[in-house]
Design a protein around this motif. Structure first.
Motif, mmCIF file in Angstrom:
data_model
loop_
_atom_site.group_PDB
_atom_site.id
_atom_site.type_symbol
_atom_site.label_atom_id
_atom_site.label_comp_id
_atom_site.label_asym_id
_atom_site.label_seq_id
_atom_site.Cartn_x
_atom_site.Cartn_y
_atom_site.Cartn_z
ATOM 1 N N ASN A 1 0.871 -1.275 -0.053
ATOM 2 C CA ASN A 1 0.003 -0.074 -0.093
ATOM 3 C C ASN A 1 0.692 1.352 0.002
ATOM 4 O OD1 ASN A 1 -2.858 -1.037 0.067
ATOM 5 N ND2 ASN A 1 -2.244 -1.628 2.093
ATOM 6 N N SER A 2 1.898 1.288 0.770
ATOM 7 C CA SER A 2 2.673 2.456 0.787
ATOM 8 C C SER A 2 3.445 2.782 -0.336
ATOM 9 C CB SER A 2 3.739 2.233 1.846
ATOM 10 O OG SER A 2 4.746 1.252 1.817
ATOM 11 N N LYS A 3 3.671 1.739 -1.293
ATOM 12 C CA LYS A 3 4.226 2.158 -2.518
ATOM 13 C C LYS A 3 3.183 2.673 -3.701
ATOM 14 C CE LYS A 3 4.594 -0.765 -6.857
ATOM 15 N NZ LYS A 3 4.946 -2.078 -7.387
ATOM 16 N N TYR A 4 2.059 2.345 -3.505
ATOM 17 C CA TYR A 4 1.143 2.919 -4.266
ATOM 18 C C TYR A 4 0.698 4.353 -4.158
ATOM 19 C CZ TYR A 4 0.661 -1.564 -6.672
ATOM 20 O OH TYR A 4 0.937 -2.840 -7.123
ATOM 21 N N LEU A 5 0.548 4.638 -2.638
ATOM 22 C CA LEU A 5 0.202 5.820 -2.187
ATOM 23 C C LEU A 5 1.543 6.857 -2.417
ATOM 24 C CD1 LEU A 5 -1.270 7.828 -0.453
ATOM 25 C CD2 LEU A 5 -0.192 7.175 1.717
ATOM 26 N N PHE A 6 2.649 6.221 -2.449
ATOM 27 C CA PHE A 6 3.942 6.937 -2.768
ATOM 28 C C PHE A 6 4.066 7.599 -4.183
ATOM 29 C CE2 PHE A 6 8.377 6.918 -4.384
ATOM 30 C CZ PHE A 6 8.877 7.860 -3.517
ATOM 31 N N ILE A 7 3.651 6.729 -5.005
ATOM 32 C CA ILE A 7 3.715 7.052 -6.519
ATOM 33 C C ILE A 7 2.500 7.892 -6.662
ATOM 34 C CG2 ILE A 7 2.859 6.084 -9.024
ATOM 35 C CD1 ILE A 7 4.431 3.415 -8.020
ATOM 36 N N TYR A 8 1.269 7.715 -5.974
ATOM 37 C CA TYR A 8 0.133 8.707 -6.355
ATOM 38 C C TYR A 8 0.577 10.023 -5.710
ATOM 39 C CZ TYR A 8 -4.185 11.163 -5.268
ATOM 40 O OH TYR A 8 -5.301 12.146 -5.215
ATOM 41 N N ALA A 9 1.126 10.142 -4.587
ATOM 42 C CA ALA A 9 1.515 11.491 -3.979
ATOM 43 C C ALA A 9 2.657 11.974 -5.023
ATOM 44 C CB ALA A 9 2.307 11.114 -2.727
ATOM 45 N N ASN A 10 3.537 11.488 -5.549
ATOM 46 C CA ASN A 10 4.565 12.092 -6.327
ATOM 47 C C ASN A 10 3.917 12.684 -7.701
ATOM 48 O OD1 ASN A 10 7.585 11.905 -5.773
ATOM 49 N ND2 ASN A 10 6.830 10.025 -5.106
ATOM 50 N N GLN A 11 2.608 11.911 -8.065
ATOM 51 C CA GLN A 11 1.974 12.454 -9.377
ATOM 52 C C GLN A 11 1.289 13.660 -8.729
ATOM 53 O OE1 GLN A 11 0.005 8.766 -10.329
ATOM 54 N NE2 GLN A 11 1.706 8.192 -11.689
ATOM 55 N N PRO B 1 -8.606 5.342 -2.759
ATOM 56 C CA PRO B 1 -7.909 5.342 -1.400
ATOM 57 C C PRO B 1 -6.820 6.554 -1.130
ATOM 58 C CG PRO B 1 -8.317 3.196 -1.998
ATOM 59 C CD PRO B 1 -8.629 4.020 -3.325
ATOM 60 N N CYS B 2 -5.933 6.657 -2.017
ATOM 61 C CA CYS B 2 -4.892 7.435 -1.971
ATOM 62 C C CYS B 2 -5.436 8.865 -1.908
ATOM 63 C CB CYS B 2 -4.046 7.517 -3.547
ATOM 64 S SG CYS B 2 -3.080 5.836 -3.545
ATOM 65 N N GLU B 3 -6.409 9.442 -2.740
ATOM 66 C CA GLU B 3 -6.923 10.716 -2.697
ATOM 67 C C GLU B 3 -7.734 10.800 -1.267
ATOM 68 O OE1 GLU B 3 -10.565 12.984 -4.528
ATOM 69 O OE2 GLU B 3 -9.332 11.707 -5.905
ATOM 70 N N GLU B 4 -8.358 9.693 -0.708
ATOM 71 C CA GLU B 4 -9.015 9.848 0.734
ATOM 72 C C GLU B 4 -7.991 10.035 1.687
ATOM 73 O OE1 GLU B 4 -12.011 9.993 1.464
ATOM 74 O OE2 GLU B 4 -12.664 10.206 -0.775
ATOM 75 N N ILE B 5 -6.811 9.390 1.803
ATOM 76 C CA ILE B 5 -5.962 9.345 2.872
ATOM 77 C C ILE B 5 -5.192 10.780 2.820
ATOM 78 C CG2 ILE B 5 -3.586 8.504 3.459
ATOM 79 C CD1 ILE B 5 -4.340 5.999 2.415
ATOM 80 N N TRP B 6 -5.129 11.328 1.636
ATOM 81 C CA TRP B 6 -4.559 12.709 1.726
ATOM 82 C C TRP B 6 -5.623 13.576 2.330
ATOM 83 C CZ3 TRP B 6 0.316 14.667 1.770
ATOM 84 C CH2 TRP B 6 1.228 13.820 1.455
ATOM 85 N N LYS B 7 -6.702 13.535 1.938
ATOM 86 C CA LYS B 7 -7.888 14.630 2.228
ATOM 87 C C LYS B 7 -7.854 14.417 3.863
ATOM 88 C CE LYS B 7 -11.071 13.614 -0.743
ATOM 89 N NZ LYS B 7 -12.403 13.646 -1.407
ATOM 90 N N ARG B 8 -7.854 13.297 4.389
ATOM 91 C CA ARG B 8 -8.097 13.104 5.833
ATOM 92 C C ARG B 8 -7.140 13.250 6.609
ATOM 93 N NH1 ARG B 8 -12.912 8.171 5.942
ATOM 94 N NH2 ARG B 8 -13.520 8.537 3.740
ATOM 95 N N VAL B 9 -5.783 12.640 6.335
ATOM 96 C CA VAL B 9 -4.706 13.085 7.083
ATOM 97 C C VAL B 9 -4.035 14.167 6.855
ATOM 98 C CG1 VAL B 9 -2.519 11.904 7.662
ATOM 99 C CG2 VAL B 9 -4.366 10.287 7.212
ATOM 100 N N CYS B 10 -3.822 14.687 5.915
ATOM 101 C CA CYS B 10 -2.656 15.850 5.751
ATOM 102 C C CYS B 10 -3.395 17.059 5.278
ATOM 103 C CB CYS B 10 -1.533 15.387 4.465
ATOM 104 S SG CYS B 10 -0.780 13.927 4.775
#
Length: 399
Positions: A46-56, A390-399
């Motif tokens: 999961n952290s790999k896919y979140l990392f790629i999403y965040a970089n994009q 999921p990646c978008e939701e994590i960024w919205k709710r955490v950061c």
């Protein structure tokens, strides 16, 4: 003697790290830097896919992958991303400065002793089937979570570092994760698993992702799958007391013969914590390393063979796939690990209890999943998260 020397060396390294840990709380952290890591230093889950999403998509922040593996660091850098060996001065400094830590299991995915003051987001590896962490009451891991034996606790401090946030899916799992990690339900975020995006898009897009981000070995696996009529993926869970055993209960020669006759392929993938040493080559069996990211490969397979692994619930997200549940050692397994719920009521697929029954299921193509059962489990275990990014939701709710 060699093993004793290694243990003594490991002990003193941990002593130094315990001394360092309190000072990690003193370093001011910045939201401009975010840390990512995965178990055993791999670039996966999961952290790999979140990392790629965040970089994009989150370009106003610095996203850094940390690993104890120089090979992993070089691979991530080759993709155009920032990565550092966690033992380097730059790696240590950036880990200390990172406000948010995104991990797949524990802060040891990066380095526990640098985590003081960080906001830890535990993405976990799927929705659990078995008792985890502090819900464990028996088996090998009970000495850590129940009996709290000194050496087991001493060498696993990350197991006791509570996350600030936990990726979850439904209220059902909010309850499980809150009890397992001793956190409040409000810290559980119903966001789903970033890795499962690969299971819910067209295979053409998965191939594009592989070409852009995966090692050549993954492309070679896909090419091999396309040469066969049908592909089975064997992904058993990890046995707490059998870390070196992978293919117990299977006659590899007979399995290979059965697959070869039908031009089928069997991909044998152990749990990341399981060590394998298969030197013999088989024509229709492909053994993959425990650290390989399977979520780019699963969409190209046809049938999952598993036992008590929660990969079942991920696989059920793909409605056109078959499942064989290989429960050859159920009575033995439940002696060392408990389930979070009565699994007979929460699994779907063809159930077999011996190797011969497994061969018969392969020969007969008997692996269909009853659609209504699949749908019931998907709704209970994944809820609304199957419709989320999921990646978008994590960024919205955490950061």
């Amino acid at each position: 003697m060699k093993k004793l020397i290694e243990q003594i060396g490991k002990f003193f390294v941990y002593v130094v790290c315990y001394i360092v840990y309190p000072f990690s709380f003193l370093i001011p952290r910045t939201k401009k830097i975010n840390a990512y890591g995965s178990y055993h230093g791999a670039f996966n889950d999961n952290s790999k896919y979140l990392f790629i999403y965040a970089n994009q998509h989150v370009k106003d922040k610095r996203h850094v992958w940390f690993s104890p593996s120089q090979k992993t660091v070089q691979h991530v850098r080759s993709l155009g991303f920032e990565a550092h060996w966690i033992g380097s001065p730059v790696g240590i400094w950036l880990a200390l400065r990172s406000k948010y830590w995104f991990v797949n299991s524990y802060t040891s995915d990066i380095l526990f002793f640098l985590s003081g003051g960080a906001t830890v987001v535990n993405l976990w590896h799927g929705v659990p089937m078995k008792c985890i962490e502090f819900t464990i009451t028996k088996g090998e891991l009970a000495k850590r979570y129940v009996r709290k034996e000194f050496w087991d606790v001493f060498f696993h401090p990350a197991s006791f570092r509570r996350p600030n946030y936990m990726a979850s899916t439904t209220e059902f799992f909010d309850d499980i994760f809150s009890r397992s990690f001793r956190i409040s339900k409000s810290q559980c975020l119903q966001v789903g698993c970033p890795r499962n995006g690969m299971l819910q898009i067209a295979t053409e897009k998965v191939e594009q992702f592989i070409a852009q981000y995966e090692l050549i070995e993954t492309q070679q696996v896909i090419a091999k799958i396309k040469q066969h009529k049908k592909t089975y993926v064997y992904m058993p869970t990890w046995r707490d007391s059998q870390a070196d055993i992978f293919a117990k209960g299977i006659d590899l020669e007979k399995l290979n013969q059965t697959l070869r006759k039908k031009n089928y392929l069997g991909i044998m993938k152990p749990h990341a914590n399981t060590r394998i040493d298969f030197t013999k080559q088989y024509s229709n069996l492909l053994f993959l390393d425990g650290g390989v990211d399977m979520y780019c490969i699963l969409p190209f397979s046809d049938v999952l063979i598993t036992d008590y692994s929660s990969v079942l619930y991920d696989y059920l997200l793909m409605p056109d796939k078959g499942v064989i549940l290989f429960h050859y050692d159920y009575d033995e397994y439940v002696k060392e690990r408990e389930f979070l719920f009565p699994i007979d009521k929460e699994i779907a697929g063809k159930r077999v209890y011996s190797f011969n029954e497994l061969l018969n299921a392969i020969n007969d193509g008997d692996d269909a999943v009853e659609p209504s059962e699949r749908q019931r489990i998907v709704e209970k275990f994944w809820g609304d998260t199957i419709h989320m990014n999921p990646c978008e939701e994590i960024w919205k709710r955490v950061c």
